[in-house]
Scaffold this active site. Sequence first.
Site, PDB file in Angstrom:
ATOM      1  N   LYS A  98     -30.598   1.497  76.479  1.00  0.00           N
ATOM      2  CA  LYS A  98     -31.801   1.011  76.989  1.00  0.00           C
ATOM      3  C   LYS A  98     -30.429  -0.362  76.330  1.00  0.00           C
ATOM      4  CE  LYS A  98     -33.345  -1.653  72.582  1.00  0.00           C
ATOM      5  NZ  LYS A  98     -34.119  -1.570  70.663  1.00  0.00           N
ATOM      6  N   ALA A 185     -39.334  -2.754  67.947  1.00  0.00           N
ATOM      7  CA  ALA A 185     -38.008  -4.836  67.164  1.00  0.00           C
ATOM      8  C   ALA A 185     -40.451  -5.906  66.111  1.00  0.00           C
ATOM      9  CB  ALA A 185     -38.181  -5.826  68.419  1.00  0.00           C
ATOM     10  N   THR A 208     -34.123  -1.808  61.133  1.00  0.00           N
ATOM     11  CA  THR A 208     -33.746  -2.330  59.616  1.00  0.00           C
ATOM     12  C   THR A 208     -35.758  -2.124  59.482  1.00  0.00           C
ATOM     13  OG1 THR A 208     -33.202  -4.560  61.136  1.00  0.00           O
ATOM     14  CG2 THR A 208     -34.102  -4.869  58.527  1.00  0.00           C
TER      15      THR A 208
END
Length: 253
Positions: A98, A185, A208
């Site tokens: 990535k 993201a 997250t």
Amino acid sequence: MMNALTIAGKQLSSRLFLGTGRYPNPYIQNKAIEASEAEVLTFAIRRVNLSAPDEDAILQHIEKPFQYLPNTSGATSAEEAIRIARLAKASGLSDWIKIEVSQDEKMLIPDPIETLKATEILAEEGFIVLPYTSDDPAICYRLQEAGAAAVMPGGSPIGTGLGILNPYNIERITEKLTVPVIVDAGLGSAADVTQAMELGADGVLLNTAIAKARNPVMMAEAVKYAIHAGRLSYMAGRIPKKKYATASSPVQN
């Protein structure tokens, strides 16, 4: 039933790519991975001991084989990202990579020129390249042309939990590209994941949103179902939006 996601000839039954950082402890990390049923795990190469990856503090806690997707987080140029990718491949971690290249430490917005340059070179070298990029349809298309096996546009800046700030762009990207589109993201909840899938994304990458949830294991399970629901909704086809009401049981004259 949903068909499998295929990237570079590899079939994946799960459309969730899962990050391995920021969990409270290895036990919760493994329980969240198990609940998510993810098959692809991503991690920053700079956090891994490349001289002994099997004994690394991060990877040694993962309990079964996965498709690893190491990332070049922290790179500020194509040259740096390429060097990191080559080191990871030489260590035996994976030929999947990535690409993350960013000049701005505060926003961590991808550098499109350096990302494209790294993608072109690494794809030519035989890497399975999945570049993280902005939600610009033009640069996503250029990355596909450069040899990306999948393209990973961000919904919003990394770790913000702001969700998809520009759904119009994400939908244009999923319509235009022929390689898989993985929204990466900024997603913060199962609702954000469902929206990404309804916009036509082939998958999502989260870290997250799961790792820092009040209950990471429960959130991992919620995301798993959100992907399934969003994909089914996309395949079913939503009704068009209208300005005025339409009675579900019209009065017969």
